[in-house]
Design a protein around this motif. Sequence first.
Motif, PDB file in Angstrom:
ATOM      1  N   PHE A 335      28.921  -8.118 -12.660  1.00  0.00           N
ATOM      2  CA  PHE A 335      29.670  -6.893 -12.881  1.00  0.00           C
ATOM      3  C   PHE A 335      30.778  -7.134 -13.905  1.00  0.00           C
ATOM      4  N   PRO A 336      30.412  -7.252 -15.181  1.00  0.00           N
ATOM      5  CA  PRO A 336      31.417  -7.557 -16.209  1.00  0.00           C
ATOM      6  C   PRO A 336      32.452  -6.444 -16.344  1.00  0.00           C
ATOM      7  N   ASP A 337      33.685  -6.858 -16.536  1.00  0.00           N
ATOM      8  CA  ASP A 337      34.804  -5.941 -16.789  1.00  0.00           C
ATOM      9  C   ASP A 337      35.155  -5.049 -15.603  1.00  0.00           C
ATOM     10  N   ASP A 338      34.675  -5.372 -14.415  1.00  0.00           N
ATOM     11  CA  ASP A 338      35.077  -4.606 -13.243  1.00  0.00           C
ATOM     12  C   ASP A 338      36.544  -4.889 -12.941  1.00  0.00           C
ATOM     13  N   ASP A 339      37.303  -3.854 -12.682  1.00  0.00           N
ATOM     14  CA  ASP A 339      38.735  -4.001 -12.427  1.00  0.00           C
ATOM     15  C   ASP A 339      39.091  -3.300 -11.114  1.00  0.00           C
ATOM     16  N   PRO A 340      39.067  -4.015  -9.988  1.00  0.00           N
ATOM     17  CA  PRO A 340      39.353  -3.371  -8.707  1.00  0.00           C
ATOM     18  C   PRO A 340      40.787  -2.878  -8.585  1.00  0.00           C
ATOM     19  N   PHE A 341      41.722  -3.525  -9.287  1.00  0.00           N
ATOM     20  CA  PHE A 341      43.101  -3.057  -9.273  1.00  0.00           C
ATOM     21  C   PHE A 341      43.175  -1.637  -9.823  1.00  0.00           C
ATOM     22  N   PHE A 342      42.467  -1.413 -10.943  1.00  0.00           N
ATOM     23  CA  PHE A 342      42.463  -0.084 -11.543  1.00  0.00           C
ATOM     24  C   PHE A 342      41.778   0.930 -10.624  1.00  0.00           C
ATOM     25  N   SER A 343      40.627   0.555 -10.087  1.00  0.00           N
ATOM     26  CA  SER A 343      39.881   1.480  -9.225  1.00  0.00           C
ATOM     27  C   SER A 343      40.709   1.887  -8.015  1.00  0.00           C
ATOM     28  N   GLU A 344      41.415   0.920  -7.449  1.00  0.00           N
ATOM     29  CA  GLU A 344      42.254   1.173  -6.284  1.00  0.00           C
ATOM     30  C   GLU A 344      43.332   2.203  -6.597  1.00  0.00           C
ATOM     31  N   VAL A 345      44.043   2.000  -7.715  1.00  0.00           N
ATOM     32  CA  VAL A 345      45.111   2.906  -8.110  1.00  0.00           C
ATOM     33  C   VAL A 345      44.545   4.242  -8.588  1.00  0.00           C
ATOM     34  N   SER A 346      43.431   4.200  -9.297  1.00  0.00           N
ATOM     35  CA  SER A 346      42.807   5.423  -9.793  1.00  0.00           C
ATOM     36  C   SER A 346      42.429   6.353  -8.642  1.00  0.00           C
ATOM     37  N   ASN A 347      41.842   5.782  -7.590  1.00  0.00           N
ATOM     38  CA  ASN A 347      41.479   6.592  -6.424  1.00  0.00           C
ATOM     39  C   ASN A 347      42.711   7.223  -5.790  1.00  0.00           C
ATOM     40  N   LEU A 348      43.769   6.427  -5.665  1.00  0.00           N
ATOM     41  CA  LEU A 348      44.996   6.938  -5.060  1.00  0.00           C
ATOM     42  C   LEU A 348      45.556   8.102  -5.866  1.00  0.00           C
ATOM     43  N   ILE A 349      45.616   7.955  -7.171  1.00  0.00           N
ATOM     44  CA  ILE A 349      46.175   9.013  -8.019  1.00  0.00           C
ATOM     45  C   ILE A 349      45.309  10.268  -7.961  1.00  0.00           C
TER      46      ILE A 349
END
Length: 404
Positions: A335-349
């Motif tokens: 899973f190249p370039d997967d960014d769970p930090f971004f996904s986590e914050v993106s979902n919250l927003i």
Amino acid sequence: MVSSRRPSERRLSDRRPSGVSSRRPSIDPWRLIPMDNKLGRRLKVVALIDPAIERATAVLQKKCDSFVVSAYQDTRVFKTLEDFVKSMTPKDRPRAVIVGSPPMFRGSLQPGRDIEMQILKHFPGVAMFIEKPIATGAPHEIEDAFTIAQAISESKTVCSVGYMLRYLKAVQMMKQIIEENNLTVMATIARYACAYEAIAKPDWWDKSKSAGPVIEQGTHFCDLSRYFGGEVDISTVSAHSLEWDENAGSLSKISIDESKIAPENRIPRVTTATWKYDSGAVGSFTHVVALHDSNYSCELEVYADGYQLKLVNPYVQPVLFVRRPGDELEQAFRFPDDDPFFSEVSNLIDIIEDIEEDPEAAQILSTYDDAVRTYELTWAIREASERSRAAKLQASAKVAKGEA
């Protein structure tokens, strides 16, 4: 304290893969880099609350010297939340509060360590993001954490806790395989081997300050274990440890002076635990302080009838190995370039802004109540290992007394 102006646009081009050179992506002191990337010029940080005002001001200046200057140019620094509340104008009222303070200063009902309750009091209805673990207080304060979880739930406050590994594409693929094939998890096997040579923070080596490596560090993999196995029967937790004063526990590359730490507060070198889930499935976890250099070695295996799902290297370059019925060869997924930090914050927003373009995508995968249950498990592991050690020492003392 974060505010924004209009609903976000979810574009793949907005995502910035984390720059990774070691065990996991680095984050800024307040967990705001993903927000910078998600909201861009819409992000407005109205305040930074940090007792270390000079440090906060220095980091804030670096932000103002970067491409995200518009988010921070009007940010004010306060020593306490109360100071901010006293000077806050209606314009300053945040839409989200990011709690990144050290865990020993939160997750409690004790004054000075009750930041969640203070936020609920001063900013009812304002969303929260809270770093993990939710606390590192004494085990008897776990009930405080459950009380906080209940208050957050009853107030219907949007709250996400920073177990970002749940948001990995590999982890979500594991979930999808289990759900699509109507599988029941039989066992979870987790291993977390840290590269201790690179850990130069004295507090990390002191159980009285960090609560120990299982609670402070291994919490991510205890959480992933629960994510797949379900609720744990805490009464079944059994654990053993390799301690600093045992022959096999000698380490050659410790970067701090461990002699300055009281013997009873020095961390174990290995902790291994097993337990039963409420479903009847079995879980196991091993935390190891053994590796040199900087890269960690972490794996999670999940077993179900006919299936083996093995997640490797989730912090850096996640790889998922899948064995299915009818094929003894493992299939590898990257899973190249997967960014769970971004996904986590993106979902919250997206939840805060009530984005409905993809209701299934915007989900908080770790609630406060869920995080408290992970915290409870990590404390159960530590206490079980300490009981085991105490029993061994007592037995040895009896043998020595008998021989004398």
